[in-house]
Motif scaffolding. Sequence first.
Motif, PDB file in Angstrom:
ATOM      1  N   GLY A  30       8.528 -21.228 -15.424  1.00 47.58           N
ATOM      2  CA  GLY A  30       9.690 -21.983 -14.960  1.00 47.58           C
ATOM      3  C   GLY A  30      10.842 -21.096 -14.501  1.00 47.58           C
ATOM      4  N   ILE A  31      12.047 -21.543 -14.818  1.00 42.05           N
ATOM      5  CA  ILE A  31      13.261 -20.869 -14.342  1.00 42.05           C
ATOM      6  C   ILE A  31      13.337 -19.434 -14.873  1.00 42.05           C
ATOM      7  CG2 ILE A  31      15.789 -20.903 -14.584  1.00 42.05           C
ATOM      8  CD1 ILE A  31      15.563 -24.038 -14.482  1.00 42.05           C
ATOM      9  N   ASN A 102      20.140 -16.170 -21.561  1.00 47.51           N
ATOM     10  CA  ASN A 102      19.757 -17.176 -22.553  1.00 47.51           C
ATOM     11  C   ASN A 102      19.224 -18.387 -21.797  1.00 47.51           C
ATOM     12  OD1 ASN A 102      20.454 -16.112 -25.195  1.00 47.51           O
ATOM     13  ND2 ASN A 102      22.594 -16.187 -24.519  1.00 47.51           N
ATOM     14  N   ASN A 103      17.905 -18.411 -21.628  1.00 48.86           N
ATOM     15  CA  ASN A 103      17.290 -19.461 -20.809  1.00 48.86           C
ATOM     16  C   ASN A 103      16.446 -20.438 -21.631  1.00 48.86           C
ATOM     17  OD1 ASN A 103      15.984 -20.607 -18.241  1.00 48.86           O
ATOM     18  ND2 ASN A 103      14.233 -19.682 -19.287  1.00 48.86           N
ATOM     19  N   ALA A 104      15.846 -19.974 -22.731  1.00 52.98           N
ATOM     20  CA  ALA A 104      14.968 -20.852 -23.520  1.00 52.98           C
ATOM     21  C   ALA A 104      15.769 -22.011 -24.098  1.00 52.98           C
ATOM     22  CB  ALA A 104      14.312 -20.061 -24.656  1.00 52.98           C
ATOM     23  N   ALA A 105      15.178 -23.196 -24.082  1.00 52.43           N
ATOM     24  CA  ALA A 105      15.841 -24.376 -24.656  1.00 52.43           C
ATOM     25  C   ALA A 105      14.774 -25.345 -25.116  1.00 52.43           C
ATOM     26  CB  ALA A 105      16.745 -25.041 -23.619  1.00 52.43           C
ATOM     27  N   THR A 106      15.207 -26.315 -25.916  1.00 51.97           N
ATOM     28  CA  THR A 106      14.253 -27.312 -26.376  1.00 51.97           C
ATOM     29  C   THR A 106      14.841 -28.709 -26.251  1.00 51.97           C
ATOM     30  OG1 THR A 106      12.710 -27.847 -28.165  1.00 51.97           O
ATOM     31  CG2 THR A 106      14.955 -27.315 -28.826  1.00 51.97           C
ATOM     32  N   ASN A 107      13.945 -29.677 -26.158  1.00 56.08           N
ATOM     33  CA  ASN A 107      14.368 -31.075 -26.153  1.00 56.08           C
ATOM     34  C   ASN A 107      13.254 -31.907 -26.790  1.00 56.08           C
ATOM     35  OD1 ASN A 107      15.741 -33.480 -25.551  1.00 56.08           O
ATOM     36  ND2 ASN A 107      14.298 -33.778 -23.880  1.00 56.08           N
ATOM     37  N   ILE A 197      24.881 -21.345 -15.704  1.00 61.60           N
ATOM     38  CA  ILE A 197      24.374 -22.145 -14.580  1.00 61.60           C
ATOM     39  C   ILE A 197      23.968 -23.516 -15.121  1.00 61.60           C
ATOM     40  CG2 ILE A 197      22.532 -22.393 -12.874  1.00 61.60           C
ATOM     41  CD1 ILE A 197      22.354 -19.363 -12.698  1.00 61.60           C
ATOM     42  N   CYS A 198      24.373 -24.556 -14.432  1.00 59.60           N
ATOM     43  CA  CYS A 198      23.940 -25.921 -14.765  1.00 59.60           C
ATOM     44  C   CYS A 198      22.986 -26.396 -13.677  1.00 59.60           C
ATOM     45  CB  CYS A 198      25.140 -26.868 -14.837  1.00 59.60           C
ATOM     46  SG  CYS A 198      26.235 -26.526 -16.212  1.00 59.60           S
ATOM     47  N   PRO A 199      21.674 -26.246 -13.896  1.00 57.10           N
ATOM     48  CA  PRO A 199      20.746 -26.750 -12.886  1.00 57.10           C
ATOM     49  C   PRO A 199      20.687 -28.272 -12.921  1.00 57.10           C
ATOM     50  CG  PRO A 199      19.680 -25.144 -14.358  1.00 57.10           C
ATOM     51  CD  PRO A 199      20.968 -25.556 -14.993  1.00 57.10           C
ATOM     52  N   GLY A 200      20.386 -28.853 -11.750  1.00 56.17           N
ATOM     53  CA  GLY A 200      19.989 -30.262 -11.702  1.00 56.17           C
ATOM     54  C   GLY A 200      18.488 -30.322 -11.933  1.00 56.17           C
ATOM     55  N   LEU A 201      17.826 -31.280 -11.278  1.00 59.99           N
ATOM     56  CA  LEU A 201      16.381 -31.421 -11.492  1.00 59.99           C
ATOM     57  C   LEU A 201      15.621 -30.324 -10.735  1.00 59.99           C
ATOM     58  CD1 LEU A 201      13.988 -32.978 -12.653  1.00 59.99           C
ATOM     59  CD2 LEU A 201      14.081 -34.485 -10.648  1.00 59.99           C
ATOM     60  N   ILE A 202      14.972 -29.461 -11.502  1.00 59.03           N
ATOM     61  CA  ILE A 202      14.209 -28.339 -10.941  1.00 59.03           C
ATOM     62  C   ILE A 202      12.744 -28.541 -11.326  1.00 59.03           C
ATOM     63  CG2 ILE A 202      13.972 -25.815 -10.892  1.00 59.03           C
ATOM     64  CD1 ILE A 202      16.772 -26.860  -9.959  1.00 59.03           C
ATOM     65  N   LYS A 203      11.859 -28.288 -10.382  1.00 58.27           N
ATOM     66  CA  LYS A 203      10.438 -28.563 -10.642  1.00 58.27           C
ATOM     67  C   LYS A 203       9.830 -27.514 -11.574  1.00 58.27           C
ATOM     68  CE  LYS A 203       6.219 -30.100  -8.523  1.00 58.27           C
ATOM     69  NZ  LYS A 203       5.424 -30.317  -7.339  1.00 58.27           N
ATOM     70  N   THR A 204       9.751 -27.846 -12.857  1.00 55.92           N
ATOM     71  CA  THR A 204       9.117 -26.978 -13.859  1.00 55.92           C
ATOM     72  C   THR A 204       8.399 -27.873 -14.874  1.00 55.92           C
ATOM     73  OG1 THR A 204      10.930 -27.028 -15.450  1.00 55.92           O
ATOM     74  CG2 THR A 204      11.073 -25.339 -13.744  1.00 55.92           C
ATOM     75  N   LYS A 205       7.730 -27.235 -15.820  1.00 49.27           N
ATOM     76  CA  LYS A 205       7.036 -27.980 -16.879  1.00 49.27           C
ATOM     77  C   LYS A 205       8.027 -28.818 -17.685  1.00 49.27           C
ATOM     78  CE  LYS A 205       3.158 -27.985 -19.653  1.00 49.27           C
ATOM     79  NZ  LYS A 205       3.137 -29.415 -19.605  1.00 49.27           N
ATOM     80  N   VAL A 232      12.686 -23.277  -8.505  1.00 50.95           N
ATOM     81  CA  VAL A 232      13.014 -22.169  -9.409  1.00 50.95           C
ATOM     82  C   VAL A 232      13.770 -21.066  -8.660  1.00 50.95           C
ATOM     83  CG1 VAL A 232      11.854 -20.264 -10.601  1.00 50.95           C
ATOM     84  CG2 VAL A 232      11.191 -22.627 -11.087  1.00 50.95           C
ATOM     85  N   ASP A 233      13.337 -20.778  -7.436  1.00 47.96           N
ATOM     86  CA  ASP A 233      13.982 -19.701  -6.668  1.00 47.96           C
ATOM     87  C   ASP A 233      15.444 -20.025  -6.356  1.00 47.96           C
ATOM     88  OD1 ASP A 233      11.676 -18.282  -6.692  1.00 47.96           O
ATOM     89  OD2 ASP A 233      11.052 -18.823  -4.664  1.00 47.96           O
ATOM     90  N   GLU A 234      15.742 -21.327  -6.247  1.00 47.18           N
ATOM     91  CA  GLU A 234      17.125 -21.716  -5.937  1.00 47.18           C
ATOM     92  C   GLU A 234      18.048 -21.541  -7.151  1.00 47.18           C
ATOM     93  OE1 GLU A 234      16.347 -24.829  -2.263  1.00 47.18           O
ATOM     94  OE2 GLU A 234      15.952 -25.515  -4.301  1.00 47.18           O
TER      95      GLU A 234
END
Length: 263
Positions: A30-31, A102-107, A197-205, A232-234
Motif C-alpha cells: 500500500g501507501i 509513521n504509516n502503519a495504522a489499524t481499524n 498527510i491526510c489521504p482520501g480514498l486510495i486504492k490499497t488493501k 499510492v504514487d499520488e
Amino acid sequence: MSTSESSAVFAQNLFNLSGKVAIITGASKGIGEGIARIYAAFGAQVVLSSRKQEDLDALADEMQQQGADVAAIAAHTGDMNALKNLVEKTIERFGGIDILVNNAATNPVFGPSIDCPESAFDKIMQVNVKAPFELAKLCYPHMKLRGGGNVLNISSIAALTPDPGLGMYSVSKAALNMLTKVLAKEWGADGIRVNAICPGLIKTKFSEALWNNEQVLARFTKHLPIARMGTVDEIAGLALFLVSTASGYCTGGIYTADGGTTI
Ligand SMILES: NC(=O)c1ccc[n+]([C@@H]2O[C@H](COP(=O)([O-])OP(=O)(O)OC[C@H]3O[C@@H](n4cnc5c(N)ncnc54)[C@H](OP(=O)(O)O)[C@@H]3O)[C@@H](O)[C@H]2O)c1
C-alpha cells in the motif's frame, strides 16, 4: 554548465535523499510501500518495517535487485520492545536516522461508535496514536545527533470530518494530527520538521471494502472534483516533497491529498 543545466541540477537536488536514512512503518504494501520505493529511488537508505518479516524480505530482495539500499526489520508498532529493536537495528545497520514515516495504522471495527468495545478503542489508540508518538520519541535523539530530521505522519481525511462507521479511527487520526502540530512546535528548534498527510480514498488493501463494490465506489467518487480513487504514487510524491529540502519551510502542516473530498 549552462544556466538550464544548473537549474535542472538545483531542482533535482531539492528532492535528493542521498545520505538520508528513513524508517517507514507499514512498508510491506500500500501507501508505505509506495513511499519506500520513491524514497529509495531518490537515494535514501530505507528501513522497511511491518509485522510480517517474510513480506518485508520479499520486497527488500526485489528493491535491492533494482539497486536500492534497504533493510527489512519487522515490528508490530503496538509493541514497545519491537519499536526499540527497530530503532537499534536501524542504527546498527545504517548508523543514524533522518526520516521517520509513521504509516502503519489499524481499524479493527466498523459501525456505530456505541458498539466499539473498550479493547478495540485501546488497540486503535495504541497503534494509530501511541506508536507514532513513541517511535518519534525513540528517533528524536538520533535525528538531533544528525542536526535535524523529518517525521511524517500518515493520517486521514477522517481526522477532519468523521467517516461514517469509522468513529474511533477518526478520533485517532485527529489525535495524530494534533501530535503532528505539538511535536512540530516543540522540535522545530532541533531542526526536526513534523508534518502529516491526510489521504482520501486510495486504492490499497486497507480500503478494499470501499472499492471492491462498484456501486459503493461510484456513490463515493461521483461527487468528487477528481471523480476517482487516488493512487499510492499520488501519496508517495507528496511524502517525498514533505521530507525533502523542497519543503524546508514546512512544519506542523496537515496536507490533504483527497481529490477534493474535503472541499
Ligand atoms: N487506503 C486509504 O484509502 C487510506 C485513506 C486514508 C488514510 N490511510 C492511511 O494510510 C496508511 C496506510 O494505509 P494503506 O491503505 O496503505 O494500508 P495497507 O495497504 O493495508 O497496508 C498497511 C501496512 O501496514 C502494516 N501494518 C498493519 N498493522 C501494523 C502494525 N500494527 N504494526 C506494523 N505494521 C502494520 C501492513 O503489513 P502487516 O500486515 O504485515 O503488518 C502493511 O504493510 C494508514 O495509516 C491508513 O490509516 C489510508
